[in-house]
Design a protein around this motif. Structure first.
Motif, PDB file in Angstrom:
ATOM      1  N   ARG A 161      43.174  23.825  43.639  1.00  0.00           N
ATOM      2  CA  ARG A 161      43.668  24.696  44.601  1.00  0.00           C
ATOM      3  C   ARG A 161      44.842  24.888  44.989  1.00  0.00           C
ATOM      4  O   ARG A 161      45.454  26.019  44.992  1.00  0.00           O
ATOM      5  CB  ARG A 161      42.593  24.599  45.981  1.00  0.00           C
ATOM      6  N   ALA A 162      45.741  23.823  45.352  1.00  0.00           N
ATOM      7  CA  ALA A 162      47.155  23.830  45.709  1.00  0.00           C
ATOM      8  C   ALA A 162      47.754  24.323  44.545  1.00  0.00           C
ATOM      9  O   ALA A 162      48.815  25.108  44.841  1.00  0.00           O
ATOM     10  CB  ALA A 162      47.657  22.471  46.137  1.00  0.00           C
ATOM     11  N   ARG A 163      47.680  24.254  43.153  1.00  0.00           N
ATOM     12  CA  ARG A 163      48.180  24.554  42.216  1.00  0.00           C
ATOM     13  C   ARG A 163      47.799  26.173  41.830  1.00  0.00           C
ATOM     14  O   ARG A 163      48.796  27.063  41.430  1.00  0.00           O
ATOM     15  CB  ARG A 163      47.855  23.640  40.948  1.00  0.00           C
ATOM     16  N   ALA A 164      46.734  26.710  42.275  1.00  0.00           N
ATOM     17  CA  ALA A 164      46.322  27.895  41.824  1.00  0.00           C
ATOM     18  C   ALA A 164      46.799  28.867  43.039  1.00  0.00           C
ATOM     19  O   ALA A 164      46.703  30.242  42.932  1.00  0.00           O
ATOM     20  CB  ALA A 164      44.991  28.055  41.571  1.00  0.00           C
ATOM     21  N   ALA A 165      46.980  28.520  44.159  1.00  0.00           N
ATOM     22  CA  ALA A 165      47.123  29.554  45.492  1.00  0.00           C
ATOM     23  C   ALA A 165      48.451  30.120  45.207  1.00  0.00           C
ATOM     24  O   ALA A 165      48.312  31.313  45.588  1.00  0.00           O
ATOM     25  CB  ALA A 165      47.388  28.485  46.831  1.00  0.00           C
ATOM     26  N   PRO A 166      49.628  29.629  44.907  1.00  0.00           N
ATOM     27  CA  PRO A 166      50.658  30.454  44.571  1.00  0.00           C
ATOM     28  C   PRO A 166      50.449  31.546  43.559  1.00  0.00           C
ATOM     29  O   PRO A 166      51.268  32.611  43.523  1.00  0.00           O
ATOM     30  CB  PRO A 166      52.070  29.597  44.185  1.00  0.00           C
ATOM     31  N   THR A 167      49.864  31.416  42.674  1.00  0.00           N
ATOM     32  CA  THR A 167      49.380  32.187  41.347  1.00  0.00           C
ATOM     33  C   THR A 167      48.524  33.320  42.035  1.00  0.00           C
ATOM     34  O   THR A 167      48.683  34.632  41.744  1.00  0.00           O
ATOM     35  CB  THR A 167      48.793  31.618  40.405  1.00  0.00           C
ATOM     36  N   ALA A 168      47.561  32.990  42.987  1.00  0.00           N
ATOM     37  CA  ALA A 168      46.789  34.143  43.760  1.00  0.00           C
ATOM     38  C   ALA A 168      47.709  34.870  44.221  1.00  0.00           C
ATOM     39  O   ALA A 168      47.398  36.017  44.542  1.00  0.00           O
ATOM     40  CB  ALA A 168      45.798  33.362  44.425  1.00  0.00           C
ATOM     41  N   GLN A 169      48.792  34.241  44.935  1.00  0.00           N
ATOM     42  CA  GLN A 169      49.534  35.177  45.848  1.00  0.00           C
ATOM     43  C   GLN A 169      50.297  36.147  44.899  1.00  0.00           C
ATOM     44  O   GLN A 169      50.626  37.450  45.314  1.00  0.00           O
ATOM     45  CB  GLN A 169      50.645  34.436  46.460  1.00  0.00           C
ATOM     46  N   LEU A 170      50.818  35.874  43.705  1.00  0.00           N
ATOM     47  CA  LEU A 170      51.179  36.962  42.847  1.00  0.00           C
ATOM     48  C   LEU A 170      50.219  38.329  42.781  1.00  0.00           C
ATOM     49  O   LEU A 170      50.716  39.251  42.422  1.00  0.00           O
ATOM     50  CB  LEU A 170      51.631  36.329  41.378  1.00  0.00           C
ATOM     51  N   TYR A 171      49.017  37.737  42.484  1.00  0.00           N
ATOM     52  CA  TYR A 171      47.937  38.882  42.311  1.00  0.00           C
ATOM     53  C   TYR A 171      47.911  39.802  43.617  1.00  0.00           C
ATOM     54  O   TYR A 171      47.769  41.007  43.672  1.00  0.00           O
ATOM     55  CB  TYR A 171      46.655  38.398  41.641  1.00  0.00           C
ATOM     56  N   GLU A 172      48.156  39.137  44.729  1.00  0.00           N
ATOM     57  CA  GLU A 172      48.020  39.791  46.014  1.00  0.00           C
ATOM     58  C   GLU A 172      49.223  40.731  46.054  1.00  0.00           C
ATOM     59  O   GLU A 172      48.944  41.703  46.829  1.00  0.00           O
ATOM     60  CB  GLU A 172      47.979  38.743  47.309  1.00  0.00           C
ATOM     61  N   GLN A 173      50.045  40.229  45.595  1.00  0.00           N
ATOM     62  CA  GLN A 173      51.660  41.168  45.635  1.00  0.00           C
ATOM     63  C   GLN A 173      51.422  42.346  44.591  1.00  0.00           C
ATOM     64  O   GLN A 173      52.357  43.099  44.449  1.00  0.00           O
ATOM     65  CB  GLN A 173      52.644  40.408  45.414  1.00  0.00           C
ATOM     66  N   ALA A 174      50.296  42.471  43.790  1.00  0.00           N
ATOM     67  CA  ALA A 174      50.204  43.412  42.690  1.00  0.00           C
ATOM     68  C   ALA A 174      51.207  43.420  41.638  1.00  0.00           C
ATOM     69  O   ALA A 174      51.658  44.101  41.124  1.00  0.00           O
ATOM     70  CB  ALA A 174      50.279  44.997  43.217  1.00  0.00           C
ATOM     71  N   ARG A 175      51.631  42.002  41.323  1.00  0.00           N
ATOM     72  CA  ARG A 175      52.645  41.678  40.371  1.00  0.00           C
ATOM     73  C   ARG A 175      52.315  41.239  39.009  1.00  0.00           C
ATOM     74  O   ARG A 175      52.916  41.014  38.334  1.00  0.00           O
ATOM     75  CB  ARG A 175      53.701  40.615  41.132  1.00  0.00           C
ATOM     76  N   ILE A 176      50.795  41.195  38.974  1.00  0.00           N
ATOM     77  CA  ILE A 176      50.167  40.712  37.790  1.00  0.00           C
ATOM     78  C   ILE A 176      49.204  41.861  37.092  1.00  0.00           C
ATOM     79  O   ILE A 176      48.457  42.425  38.018  1.00  0.00           O
ATOM     80  CB  ILE A 176      49.547  39.398  37.824  1.00  0.00           C
ATOM     81  N   ALA A 177      49.269  41.798  35.891  1.00  0.00           N
ATOM     82  CA  ALA A 177      48.329  42.791  35.185  1.00  0.00           C
ATOM     83  C   ALA A 177      47.503  42.302  34.221  1.00  0.00           C
ATOM     84  O   ALA A 177      48.156  41.484  33.560  1.00  0.00           O
ATOM     85  CB  ALA A 177      49.159  44.261  34.761  1.00  0.00           C
ATOM     86  N   HIS A 178      46.351  42.762  33.674  1.00  0.00           N
ATOM     87  CA  HIS A 178      45.523  42.151  32.638  1.00  0.00           C
ATOM     88  C   HIS A 178      45.577  43.378  31.528  1.00  0.00           C
ATOM     89  O   HIS A 178      45.374  44.439  31.743  1.00  0.00           O
ATOM     90  CB  HIS A 178      44.155  41.836  33.290  1.00  0.00           C
ATOM     91  N   VAL A 179      46.233  43.160  30.600  1.00  0.00           N
ATOM     92  CA  VAL A 179      46.339  43.962  29.258  1.00  0.00           C
ATOM     93  C   VAL A 179      45.496  43.828  28.331  1.00  0.00           C
ATOM     94  O   VAL A 179      45.296  42.669  27.655  1.00  0.00           O
ATOM     95  CB  VAL A 179      47.865  43.886  28.991  1.00  0.00           C
ATOM     96  N   GLY A 180      44.530  44.900  28.058  1.00  0.00           N
ATOM     97  CA  GLY A 180      43.573  44.747  26.774  1.00  0.00           C
ATOM     98  C   GLY A 180      42.311  44.831  27.243  1.00  0.00           C
ATOM     99  O   GLY A 180      41.913  45.395  28.378  1.00  0.00           O
ATOM    100  N   PRO A 181      41.182  44.742  26.346  1.00  0.00           N
ATOM    101  CA  PRO A 181      39.679  45.379  26.674  1.00  0.00           C
ATOM    102  C   PRO A 181      39.267  44.336  27.894  1.00  0.00           C
ATOM    103  O   PRO A 181      39.712  43.079  27.752  1.00  0.00           O
ATOM    104  CB  PRO A 181      39.176  44.851  25.303  1.00  0.00           C
ATOM    105  N   PRO A 182      38.599  44.991  28.910  1.00  0.00           N
ATOM    106  CA  PRO A 182      38.120  44.112  29.899  1.00  0.00           C
ATOM    107  C   PRO A 182      37.296  43.077  29.459  1.00  0.00           C
ATOM    108  O   PRO A 182      37.256  41.815  30.183  1.00  0.00           O
ATOM    109  CB  PRO A 182      37.312  44.980  30.753  1.00  0.00           C
ATOM    110  N   ARG A 183      36.733  43.050  28.273  1.00  0.00           N
ATOM    111  CA  ARG A 183      35.858  41.993  27.988  1.00  0.00           C
ATOM    112  C   ARG A 183      36.614  40.742  27.675  1.00  0.00           C
ATOM    113  O   ARG A 183      36.054  39.533  27.797  1.00  0.00           O
ATOM    114  CB  ARG A 183      35.074  42.310  26.678  1.00  0.00           C
ATOM    115  N   VAL A 184      37.920  40.620  26.962  1.00  0.00           N
ATOM    116  CA  VAL A 184      38.530  39.661  27.115  1.00  0.00           C
ATOM    117  C   VAL A 184      38.847  38.902  28.326  1.00  0.00           C
ATOM    118  O   VAL A 184      39.012  37.652  28.235  1.00  0.00           O
ATOM    119  CB  VAL A 184      40.079  39.980  26.361  1.00  0.00           C
TER     120      VAL A 184
END
Length: 497
Positions: free
Chosen positions: A419-442
């Motif tokens: 959790r401590a390792r993942a929390a800063p990564t989740a904050q990148l998503y909260e800042q709308a700085r991460i995108a998922h590229v490709g078919p949603p099924r992937v």
């Protein structure tokens, strides 16, 4: 009276063409054609549980029973359904029903002025111009930013974009249609909704119909919670709900959908988080304590096309290896991610963005896992393979060099909890700085792990794909041992093993 006898009587009642002039015959044909058109515009029949298909007295397709408005006095009718269910047509027909009363002022609001015009007014199958008979339309102004439909009975229907609450300031309306409410900006949607209700303050019977595919955004969930609470009180003997929820799946409207398109959609999206939302019309609730909230995966631009990406300064392949390879062992997960600067930025935010390009997991032997990592490295022209080497996995880099000595690699060790390792990564998503590229099924399994991961230690399954994605983004954005990028050109791992 049988249907055949009635049809015969209707034919016998027609004027004798031999006794009619050419003008009379043309007028008679025009009157019959007009009668057919009027009949084909009817929407609501009274057959219980009607499926909307043609039947006696209704020889055209019309409203299904689920598309009928509530029979009591309501204030908000929320059509929270999947794509293709028919919610736009349902809302447009409700506006037409309202407009039978003369002299009303009606509002139609969509995400922006272009969508108001193109979807709510001019869509050939579900727009207002398709449901109103031409003789009821006095004037239509379709200039961008001023879409107005004036009817012969004095009722006026005005279109607005939901970009800013002040677009509605000063107006007074009797009723309103809000289209794709969940697609409105999460920053302003609630304010626009509130402003609309100030515009309805003088209406005798204010009503708002909302047609939207659900998304787990605060302004949508607020309405849903109100409706659910009122529905519960109604079941316990209270008054009928004023906020009424109608839910539905795309398949309810099969008769009006392309079979080929439906099969393609279901093959691509069924079983994914996006499919549950877009096809089934589910409002996906957030798990209490989860680091990733549903709205983080719904922000605008979250699923760009590959050809729309900027140049990526770095691309990495991260590996979360299993410590064993038997049939009940954990999966080995791989994530390919890159980092680059967006071509266009919002609000002066010129920070780099992360792009997940691929995600997968399977059970591999150590050698198979390193071969797969090498294949992804070359396929995506990556700069580095990042390998988590906890639990005795320190030998994997040596194995990778045996498999393919041309691959650059970096080894990482987890020193903190998941959790401590993942929390800063989740904050990148909260800042709308991460995108998922490709078919949603992937990304279906990864997104399921994200939105359900709480980090309860031994009581929670190990989220293999999530671990892999966290390592990739940690290496690209968060690792404090790595120097920051300079002038947009990241040289951090050049020549490094």
């Amino acid at each position: 009276m049988s249907r055949g006898w009635a049809k015969r009587q209707m034919i016998e009642d027609l004027p004798d063409p031999a006794m009619m002039s050419l003008e009379q015959m043309k007028a008679e044909v025009a009157a019959l054609a007009r009668a057919d058109e009027i009949s084909a515009r009817r929407w609501l029949c009274d057959r219980p549980d009607c499926d909307g298909l043609p039947h006696q007295g209704w020889l055209h397709r019309h409203a299904r029973s689920s598309q009928r408005p509530p029979t009591w006095l309501w204030t908000v009718w929320l059509l929270l359904t999947g794509r293709g269910w028919g919610k736009s047509r349902t809302a447009a027909e409700e506006v037409r029903e309202w407009a039978r009363a003369p002299g009303l002022q009606l509002a139609v609001i969509a995400k922006n002025a272009t969508l108001v015009r193109d979807i709510c007014f001019e869509s050939p199958k579900s727009g207002l111009l398709s449901v109103f008979p031409p003789e009821e339309v006095a004037k239509y102004n379709s200039s961008l930013g001023a879409t107005v439909l004036e009817l012969t009975n004095g009722t006026v229907i005005r279109g607005f974009g939901a970009e800013a609450p002040d677009n509605l300031r000063g107006w007074a309306f009797d009723k309103a249609w809000l289209d794709e409410y969940a697609a409105w900006s999460r920053h302003t949607a609630q304010e626009v909704y509130d402003m609309l209700w100030f515009c309805l303050r003088e209406a005798e019977a204010p009503q708002v119909v909302i047609s939207t595919t659900p998304k787990p955004l605060p302004h949508v969930k607020k309405l849903v919670e109100r409706g659910q609470a009122q529905e519960q009180r109604y079941r316990e003997g209270g008054p009928p709900p004023r906020v009424v929820l109608t839910r539905g799946h795309m398949r309810e409207n099969d008769a009006n959908l392309s079979p080929a398109a439906r099969e393609e959609l279901e093959e691509e999206y069924a079983g994914t988080r996006l499919g549950r939302q877009e096809l089934s019309g589910e409002l996906l609730e957030d798990v209490e304590g989860a680091l990733w909230k549903g709205w983080m995966l719904e922000v605008e631009g979250f699923r760009p096309r590959r050809e729309h990406l900027p140049d990526l300064q770095r691309v990495v392949v991260s590996v979360d290896p299993a410590t064993k390879s038997h049939e009940n062992a954990d999966m080995t997960a791989f994530t390919v991610a890159g980092r680059g600067w967006p071509v266009e930025t919002m609000f002066g935010d010129d920070r780099p963005r992360g792009y997940l390009l691929h995600c997968e997991q399977d059970r591999y032997t150590p050698t198979q896992a390193m071969k797969r990592a090498a294949a992804l490295y070359h396929e995506h022209q990556a700069d580095c393979v990042v390998i988590e080497a906890n639990n005795g996995g320190d030998y994997l880099p040596a194995l990778l060099e045996q498999v393919d000595p041309t691959v650059n690699w970096r080894i990482v060790h987890a020193t903190r909890g998941k959790r401590a390792r993942a929390a800063p990564t989740a904050q990148l998503y909260e800042q709308a700085r991460i995108a998922h590229v490709g078919p949603p099924r992937v990304f279906a399994e990864l997104e399921a792990q994200m939105t359900t991961f709480v980090g309860l230690g031994e009581t929670e399954d190990s989220p293999d794909q999530l671990d892999s994605a966290v390592w990739a983004l940690w290496d690209l954005f968060l690792d404090p041992t790595m120097p920051p990028p300079r002038a947009g050109d990241d040289q951090r791992l050049r020549g490094r093993r």
